[in-house]
Design an enzyme around this catalytic site. Structure first.
Site, PDB file in Angstrom:
ATOM      1  N   VAL A 180    -125.812  30.995  55.869  1.00  0.00           N
ATOM      2  CA  VAL A 180    -126.654  32.125  56.265  1.00  0.00           C
ATOM      3  C   VAL A 180    -125.825  33.278  56.820  1.00  0.00           C
ATOM      4  CG1 VAL A 180    -128.473  32.873  57.838  1.00  0.00           C
ATOM      5  CG2 VAL A 180    -128.671  30.673  56.672  1.00  0.00           C
ATOM      6  N   ILE A 181    -124.950  33.006  57.791  1.00  0.00           N
ATOM      7  CA  ILE A 181    -124.193  34.076  58.449  1.00  0.00           C
ATOM      8  C   ILE A 181    -123.271  34.768  57.452  1.00  0.00           C
ATOM      9  CG2 ILE A 181    -122.493  34.593  60.248  1.00  0.00           C
ATOM     10  CD1 ILE A 181    -123.662  32.209  61.831  1.00  0.00           C
ATOM     11  N   GLU A 184    -125.280  36.895  54.952  1.00  0.00           N
ATOM     12  CA  GLU A 184    -125.849  38.111  55.532  1.00  0.00           C
ATOM     13  C   GLU A 184    -124.781  39.190  55.699  1.00  0.00           C
ATOM     14  OE1 GLU A 184    -129.736  36.273  57.867  1.00  0.00           O
ATOM     15  OE2 GLU A 184    -128.039  37.001  59.061  1.00  0.00           O
ATOM     16  N   GLU A 200    -116.591  29.365  49.624  1.00  0.00           N
ATOM     17  CA  GLU A 200    -117.472  28.294  50.086  1.00  0.00           C
ATOM     18  C   GLU A 200    -116.994  26.964  49.518  1.00  0.00           C
ATOM     19  OE1 GLU A 200    -119.704  25.717  51.524  1.00  0.00           O
ATOM     20  OE2 GLU A 200    -120.181  27.749  52.238  1.00  0.00           O
ATOM     21  N   GLY A 264    -120.115  28.228  60.582  1.00  0.00           N
ATOM     22  CA  GLY A 264    -121.112  27.567  61.423  1.00  0.00           C
ATOM     23  C   GLY A 264    -120.844  27.761  62.898  1.00  0.00           C
ATOM     24  N   HIS A 437    -154.667  42.354  47.435  1.00  0.00           N
ATOM     25  CA  HIS A 437    -153.959  42.913  46.274  1.00  0.00           C
ATOM     26  C   HIS A 437    -153.813  44.428  46.438  1.00  0.00           C
ATOM     27  CE1 HIS A 437    -152.839  43.580  42.069  1.00  0.00           C
ATOM     28  NE2 HIS A 437    -153.714  44.573  42.053  1.00  0.00           N
TER      29      HIS A 437
END
EC number: 1.8.1.4
Length: 460
Positions: A180-181, A184, A200, A264, A437
């Site tokens: 996530v970090i 972002e 990653e 993390g 809608h």
């Protein structure tokens, strides 16, 4: 014997999301409360996490809108990104929220004790030369930005703490960690004009999400020109006046202006007296039962120091829960899988409940049914020029156990998804509800119509 004025019903150690929520709710319930905080109440989320990063993300969205205005018949020109102006806006948001929080704490007569606190007994917290005694103790000391063994933070190698204070946009950045970090910051910096590469070690970006969302997210990032290298571990980094030089275990090398370490967050529990007082720790996390009790005296723990999702809203919920538990209200235990999750990048990811893989592991493949509804069939998504989908996971002939979405602004839709999953609704229940809608919220309604066997703007 405690000094006069140092005995409380509850002493809360840590003024972040979980700690201050416990303090506010306890005071509301008539308890006397001391809130111990070494920095500023509000913790990481308000000052170095959720709020400042989302302010940067909104500035990034404004930049993209200015850059892409011609597609909507609005001719604009993006002159430059003024990081001093962006930071002024960001800090203004933080300042207003901080002032509001201080006002709430003062109004509820919570005593804020400034300084580093240490647990010194089942009912005592030491802050400097002052001993605070509480009939109950709530630990909420939060988390810190992790690094990797041998990877020193400094200079051009930084965590989110330093990245949030940058007064310039890097020409290029390597981000270690595609959760996530990392995602972002990649989204922000790309919108601001930087060349971004994510490293990653796992096979996918946002690896904790449903695999279908992760793959769609990767396609969207690739289309935006955000580079990423998956499935290979980081080996080392050197830095000099020209930038950082990153090496992976397979020998690949990457160069950039800076390296953001986003691997993390770790629990802030070291040196606070927890183990000395008999609390059970696992890799630094405080182990509790489902009532968030530590098993020692009247000591509870909340927030990022408790194993599980490290999210501010989880901390809020746990803080409220513990205050009500102490007050004897017997609140229902918090179900971790029912907590919503959002990645506030472009595109956004929002989810709650079990992924398809998690549902299969829990219920068996033969008992799981899924459906994907493409946002291409949603009028408001077409207006916003966003792509993505809603993915539903249900037990076969049973309730919905997971709602997963990807697309612009889908984080605003997860509230309904949370209710559906936590109330164990059946697709037929939701299909009967009328959705306005044109809204993106209507995409959820259409997805459930399809899952109930009566699709409108989708193929069966």
């Amino acid at each position: 014997m405690a000094d006069t004025g140092t005995a409380f019903d509850i002493v809360v150690l840590g003024g972040g999301s979980g700690g201050y929520a416990a303090a506010l709710r306890a005071a509301e319930l008539g308890k006397t409360v001391a809130l111990v905080e070494a920095d500023k109440v509000g913790g990481t989320c308000l000052h170095r996490g959720c709020i400042p990063t989302k302010a940067l993300l909104h500035a990034a969205e404004v930049a993209d809108t200015a850059r892409e205005g011609e597609a909507f018949g609005v001719h604009t020109h993006l002159e430059r990104i003024d990081m001093n102006g962006v930071n002024k806006y960001k800090d203004g948001v933080i300042g207003r929220l901080y002032k509001g929080l201080q006002g709430l704490i003062k109004a509820r007569k919570i005593e804020v004790v400034e300084g580093w606190g240490k647990l010194t007994g089942p009912n005592t917290v030491q802050v400097g030369d002052r001993t605070l005694t509480g009939e109950h103790i709530v630990l909420g000391t939060g988390s810190y930005a992790r690094s990797l063994p041998g990877l020193e933070i400094g200079g051009r190698v930084m965590t989110s703490d330093q990245a949030l204070t940058l007064d310039f946009v890097p020409k290029s950045a390597i981000i270690l960690g595609g959760g996530v970090i990392g995602s972002e910051f990649a989204s922000v910096w790309k919108s601001f004009g930087a060349d971004v590469t994510i490293i990653e070690a796992l096979p996918h970006l946002v690896p904790n999400e449903d695999e279908a969302l992760s793959k769609a997210f990767e396609r969207a990032f690739r289309k935006r020109g955000i580079n990423f290298n998956l499935g290979v571990r980081f080996s080392g980094v050197t830095q000099d006046d020209n930038g950082v030089h990153v090496t992976l275990e397979d020998g690949k090398t990457f160069d950039a202006d800076l390296l953001l370490v986003a691997v993390g967050r770790g629990p802030s529990t070291s040196g606070l007296g927890y183990e000395e007082q008999g609390l059970t720790l696992d890799r630094g996390f405080v182990i509790t039962d489902e009532r968030l009790h530590t098993g020692v005296g009247n000591i509870y723990a909340v927030g990022d120091i408790v194993p599980g999702l490290q999210l501010a809203h989880r901390g809020f919920a746990q803080g409220i829960f513990v205050a009500e538990e102490i007050a004897g209200l017997n609140p229902p235990a918090i179900v971790e899988s029912g907590i919503p999750r959002v990645t506030y990048s472009e595109p956004e990811i929002a989810s709650v409940g079990l992924t398809e893989a998690g549902a299969v592991a829990t219920h068996g493949a033969e008992n799981v049914e899924t459906l994907e509804y493409n946002l291409g069939g949603n009028g408001k998504s077409q207006i916003l020029a966003t792509q993505g989908f809603v993915k539903l996971v249900r037990q076969k002939d049973g309730p919905v156990v997971g709602v997963h979405m990807i697309g612009a602004r889908v984080g605003e839709l997860i509230g309904e998804g949370q209710l559906i999953v936590n109330w164990e609704a059946y697709p037929e229940d939701v299909a009967a509800l009328v959705h306005a809608h044109p809204t993106q919220n209507e995409a959820l309604g259409e997805a459930f119509l399809a899952l109930a066997g009566k699709p409108l703007h989708a193929h069966n």
